[in-house]
Write a protein that holds these residues in place. Structure first.
Motif, PDB file in Angstrom:
ATOM      1  N   LEU A 133       0.823  -1.204   0.000  1.00 14.14           N
ATOM      2  CA  LEU A 133       0.000   0.000   0.000  1.00 14.14           C
ATOM      3  C   LEU A 133       0.860   1.258   0.000  1.00 14.14           C
ATOM      4  O   LEU A 133       0.535   2.244  -0.677  1.00 14.14           O
ATOM      5  CB  LEU A 133      -0.938  -0.010   1.204  1.00 14.14           C
ATOM      6  N   ILE A 134       1.948   1.238   0.759  1.00 16.40           N
ATOM      7  CA  ILE A 134       2.844   2.393   0.776  1.00 16.40           C
ATOM      8  C   ILE A 134       3.466   2.613  -0.599  1.00 16.40           C
ATOM      9  O   ILE A 134       3.588   3.753  -1.080  1.00 16.40           O
ATOM     10  CB  ILE A 134       3.933   2.208   1.854  1.00 16.40           C
TER      11      ILE A 134
ATOM     12  N   ALA B  70       0.965   4.149  -2.819  1.00 16.12           N
ATOM     13  CA  ALA B  70       0.814   5.568  -2.500  1.00 16.12           C
ATOM     14  C   ALA B  70       1.942   6.399  -3.110  1.00 16.12           C
ATOM     15  O   ALA B  70       1.711   7.504  -3.623  1.00 16.12           O
ATOM     16  CB  ALA B  70       0.778   5.760  -0.980  1.00 16.12           C
TER      17      ALA B  70
ATOM     18  N   LEU C  39       1.247   6.693  -6.819  1.00 13.52           N
ATOM     19  CA  LEU C  39       0.164   7.652  -7.038  1.00 13.52           C
ATOM     20  C   LEU C  39       0.634   9.081  -6.837  1.00 13.52           C
ATOM     21  O   LEU C  39       0.226   9.996  -7.565  1.00 13.52           O
ATOM     22  CB  LEU C  39      -1.000   7.343  -6.096  1.00 13.52           C
ATOM     23  N   LEU C  40       1.499   9.287  -5.844  1.00 16.35           N
ATOM     24  CA  LEU C  40       2.016  10.634  -5.588  1.00 16.35           C
ATOM     25  C   LEU C  40       2.838  11.130  -6.771  1.00 16.35           C
ATOM     26  O   LEU C  40       2.706  12.285  -7.204  1.00 16.35           O
ATOM     27  CB  LEU C  40       2.865  10.629  -4.315  1.00 16.35           C
TER      28      LEU C  40
ATOM     29  N   VAL D 111      -3.647   9.501  -2.192  1.00 15.71           N
ATOM     30  CA  VAL D 111      -2.297   9.167  -1.727  1.00 15.71           C
ATOM     31  C   VAL D 111      -2.257   9.132  -0.195  1.00 15.71           C
ATOM     32  O   VAL D 111      -1.708   8.195   0.408  1.00 15.71           O
ATOM     33  CB  VAL D 111      -1.278  10.192  -2.274  1.00 15.71           C
ATOM     34  N   LEU D 112      -2.839  10.147   0.447  1.00 20.11           N
ATOM     35  CA  LEU D 112      -2.855  10.191   1.918  1.00 20.11           C
ATOM     36  C   LEU D 112      -3.593   8.984   2.502  1.00 20.11           C
ATOM     37  O   LEU D 112      -3.138   8.377   3.481  1.00 20.11           O
ATOM     38  CB  LEU D 112      -3.509  11.490   2.395  1.00 20.11           C
TER      39      LEU D 112
ATOM     40  N   THR E 115      -4.193   5.961   1.076  1.00 17.58           N
ATOM     41  CA  THR E 115      -3.456   4.717   0.830  1.00 17.58           C
ATOM     42  C   THR E 115      -2.204   4.637   1.698  1.00 17.58           C
ATOM     43  O   THR E 115      -1.898   3.583   2.277  1.00 17.58           O
ATOM     44  CB  THR E 115      -3.075   4.619  -0.658  1.00 17.58           C
ATOM     45  N   LEU E 116      -1.471   5.744   1.803  1.00 19.56           N
ATOM     46  CA  LEU E 116      -0.260   5.766   2.628  1.00 19.56           C
ATOM     47  C   LEU E 116      -0.591   5.526   4.098  1.00 19.56           C
ATOM     48  O   LEU E 116       0.092   4.754   4.784  1.00 19.56           O
ATOM     49  CB  LEU E 116       0.456   7.103   2.450  1.00 19.56           C
ATOM     50  N   SER E 117      -1.643   6.161   4.587  1.00 21.53           N
ATOM     51  CA  SER E 117      -2.034   5.992   5.991  1.00 21.53           C
ATOM     52  C   SER E 117      -2.449   4.551   6.274  1.00 21.53           C
ATOM     53  O   SER E 117      -2.067   3.974   7.304  1.00 21.53           O
ATOM     54  CB  SER E 117      -3.183   6.951   6.332  1.00 21.53           C
TER      55      SER E 117
ATOM     56  N   SER F 153      -8.868  12.624   6.070  1.00 20.23           N
ATOM     57  CA  SER F 153      -8.596  12.533   4.633  1.00 20.23           C
ATOM     58  C   SER F 153      -9.661  11.696   3.937  1.00 20.23           C
ATOM     59  O   SER F 153     -10.129  12.036   2.842  1.00 20.23           O
ATOM     60  CB  SER F 153      -7.220  11.916   4.386  1.00 20.23           C
TER      61      SER F 153
ATOM     62  N   VAL G 282      -9.406  -0.127  -1.062  1.00 15.16           N
ATOM     63  CA  VAL G 282      -8.505   0.869  -1.656  1.00 15.16           C
ATOM     64  C   VAL G 282      -8.603   0.835  -3.185  1.00 15.16           C
ATOM     65  O   VAL G 282      -8.610   1.875  -3.848  1.00 15.16           O
ATOM     66  CB  VAL G 282      -7.051   0.618  -1.201  1.00 15.16           C
TER      67      VAL G 282
END
Length: 629
Positions: A187-188, A191, A194-195, A213-214, A216-218, A255, A379
């Motif tokens: 997932l990171i 993210a 995507l960023l 992005v926020l 998925t990263l979280s 988010s 996601v």
């Protein structure tokens, strides 16, 4: 080679991904139980924190409590901070090992034959740790003592204890321990990708991409830091994992609500917007409380955990109930994005609920795995929603480009018409008068000439008449205005036109068929109306072949009168259709293209529109749309 449809390709790739994931997850779940599971073990709660293994071995049998994998984990008595576990090992072979799903406690030590064989000290072991202890053949029949101390949960073992070959248990240990890390880091990674992609988007698209992005990263950080395998990696740095877990949670909740708000709107009475603002304020409060707690050396730990676990948990429940309820409402209204969102969240909820039911039915010994894959599916649904928004904007851009191209073509055509109109107005009158004079003199000379010369004179007069017709068309095109405005009965006008052109159609081996509704009225000039449809039907007649048929149909359509002229002639291709109405473009040998130009200008003067539909060899249909009176 024709490329596959993008939607079909995406579905196929997703199917291949799931076909790779499901067997892997199923293998992990199937590894959750085996014939090597020990039927029971014993626990003894101690009052002395520094009790030695010799003292535990010497304790009376009455102090030990037997526990099975299907029993609920024993509740730790008040005032007790440590416990001993006694496990009777079966007869084993070389290269064997003992594997325990979860042991709760900050400090864990294992003794075999009064010798220390395993030790783990972690102040942040809130989720329990997995233990894998290598054994030899001589350890069979012995008793393994495990001492555990501290922690925020009841002391003891949750799950199963297995004794099997070392390689097989190591595989289970690694698979179960790394599952969270694999999903979280995936997932990171998504993210980060995507960023990077979002950086190339315009401002209007960047916000939606950055919010995803926020989220998925979280989620990735939450899964990684929640892993029970992480304490064995971080050791004394477990507090760092907790900090990142809390930061990810404070970022995720507002988010996610903001992402929902941007897709489905603020909701009735701005309920989504207000809830999102409350979440942002509460996240800032929790972040400030975390900083103060760290600066005070965790003296506010109990209050901090209450505000960020108990209270925040209630807020999360309210958030999911609110958003899912609104998503179901939008899905009921056939909002495709809401259907995708609801589907993804429902899959996640069903996986989580089914596993929780199985967890409690099994006496809390079942290990939860599939909820993480449900979260991955959720996601993916969020990514699909964002992708659909990009697709819609792309389609709007393509549609805008088509309209712009049509507008440019119409503008160019209008400019051509204007130029020809000015040229016709300035030249036609000056040319037609000398032609009439010349024709008169040729007629006089023809009467005085012999037969052969008279034949030449008649040919010259015929060509002059043809030139006069062209000049008249120019004048009509230059001045398409309707001099006499009256109420016209469309059916009567078309019958009159049909009566004029039927003999010509018969000469071409065709017929004109009328299908006209009554009471169809428009405003215009009878002469100009007839001229326009004479040009249209005459073109259809000239395109006829054997057994030709021209069907003229008129009907009401809302506030308009529709007139269709359809023939079964030779038809036209796309390139020919696009050039219709251009000056001097005609499919006929002696045509000038001015007839259709005049027709277009007359229909435009009557505030109508013209549409052509044709296929080569299938015939042509012209549909004229005029405002109804």
């Amino acid at each position: 080679m024709k490329l596959p449809n993008p939607k079909i390709a995406a579905t196929l790739l997703l199917f291949l991904l799931l076909s790779a994931i499901v067997p892997y997850g199923a293998a992990i779940v199937s590894a959750g139980s085996s014939d090597s599971t020990l039927p029971s073990w014993e626990i003894r709660f101690g009052s002395a924190e520094a009790e030695t293994v010799e003292e535990a071995v010497a304790a009376s049998e009455d102090e030990w409590i037997r526990v099975t994998p299907h029993d609920n984990k024993s509740e730790t008595p008040r005032g007790t901070s440590s416990a001993w576990l006694r496990i009777s090992l079966p007869q084993i072979s070389d290269k064997s090992a003992l594997f325990i799903d979860k042991v709760y406690g900050n400090n864990v030590k294992a003794y075999l034959n009064n010798a220390l064989v395993y030790e783990s000290e972690n102040k942040y072991n809130f989720n329990g740790i997995k233990i894998l202890i290598p054994l030899s053949k001589g350890d069979g029949g012995q008793e393994l003592y495990i001492w555990t101390q501290g922690g925020s949960k009841d002391l003891g073992i949750e799950g199963e204890i297995r004794v099997d070959r070392y390689n097989e248990l190591l595989s289970i240990y690694v698979k179960q321990g790394l599952m969270d890390l694999i999903i979280g880091t995936t997932l990171i990674f998504i993210a980060i990708v995507l960023l990077i992609c979002s950086l190339f988007l315009k401002k209007g698209f960047f916000t939606g991409g950055f919010l995803l992005v926020l989220i998925t990263l979280s989620l990735g950080v939450v899964v990684v830091t929640y892993s029970s395998f992480l304490p064995s990696i971080l050791g004394d740095y477990g507090n760092v994992a907790l900090v990142f877990f809390d930061l990810a949670l404070y970022t995720l909740l507002p988010s996610f609500t903001l992402y929902f708000e941007r897709i489905f709107g603020p909701g009735k009475k701005q309920i989504v917007t207000r809830f999102r603002k409350f979440q942002m304020v509460y996240s800032i409060f929790c972040l400030s409380l975390m900083i103060i707690n760290i600066l005070l050396s965790y003296q506010l730990e109990d209050f901090y955990r209450f505000m960020t676990s108990s209270v925040l948990g209630v807020i999360m429940i309210v958030q999911f109930v609110l958003l899912v309820s609104l998503a179901f409402i939008h899905a009921y209204r056939r909002n495709t994005d809401a259907i995708v969102f609801t589907t993804g969240f429902t899959v996640f909820a069903l996986m989580s609920i089914s596993e929780l039911i199985k967890y409690y039915v099994s006496g809390e010994s079942y290990q939860l795995y599939w909820w993480k894959w449900g979260m991955v599916g959720f996601v993916i649904s969020l990514i699909i929603i964002l992708g659909r928004r990009f697709t819609r904007n792309h389609e709007q851009l393509v549609e805008y480009s088509r309209k712009l191209e049509k507008f440019n073509n119409d503008l160019q055509r209008s400019e051509k018409m204007e130029i020809i109109s000015e040229l016709a107005a300035s030249v036609a009158h000056e040319v037609r008068n000398p032609l009439q004079v010349t024709r008169g003199f040729l007629q006089i000379l023809g009467e005085r000439s012999d037969h052969k010369e008279r034949e030449y004179m008649q040919m010259a007069i015929a060509e002059l008449d043809r030139a006069t017709v062209i000049i008249s068309d120019f004048l009509t095109f230059a001045k398409p205005g309707l001099e006499t405005i009256e109420r016209l009965d469309v059916s009567e006008e078309l019958r009159h036109v049909s009566g004029i052109l039927s003999p010509l159609a018969n000469l071409q081996g065709g017929v004109i068929e009328l299908n006209l509704q009554s009471g169809l009225c428009v405003i215009g000039s009878s002469a100009k109306f007839k001229q326009a449809f004479i040009n249209i039907i005459k073109n259809s007649i000239e395109a006829l072949q054997d057994n030709g048929l021209i069907r003229v149909t008129a009907w009401k359509s809302g506030a308009h009168i529709m007139i269709s002229v359809r023939d079964n002639g030779e038809g036209m291709n796309g390139s020919e259709l696009t050039r219709l109405g251009e000056p001097y473009y005609s499919n006929k040998t002696k045509g000038t293209g001015l007839g259709l130009m005049v027709t277009f200008r007359i229909i435009e003067a009557m505030e109508g529109t013209t549409e052509f539909q044709s296929e080569k060899g299938e015939g042509t249909e012209i549909i004229v749309k005029l405002p109804k009176v």
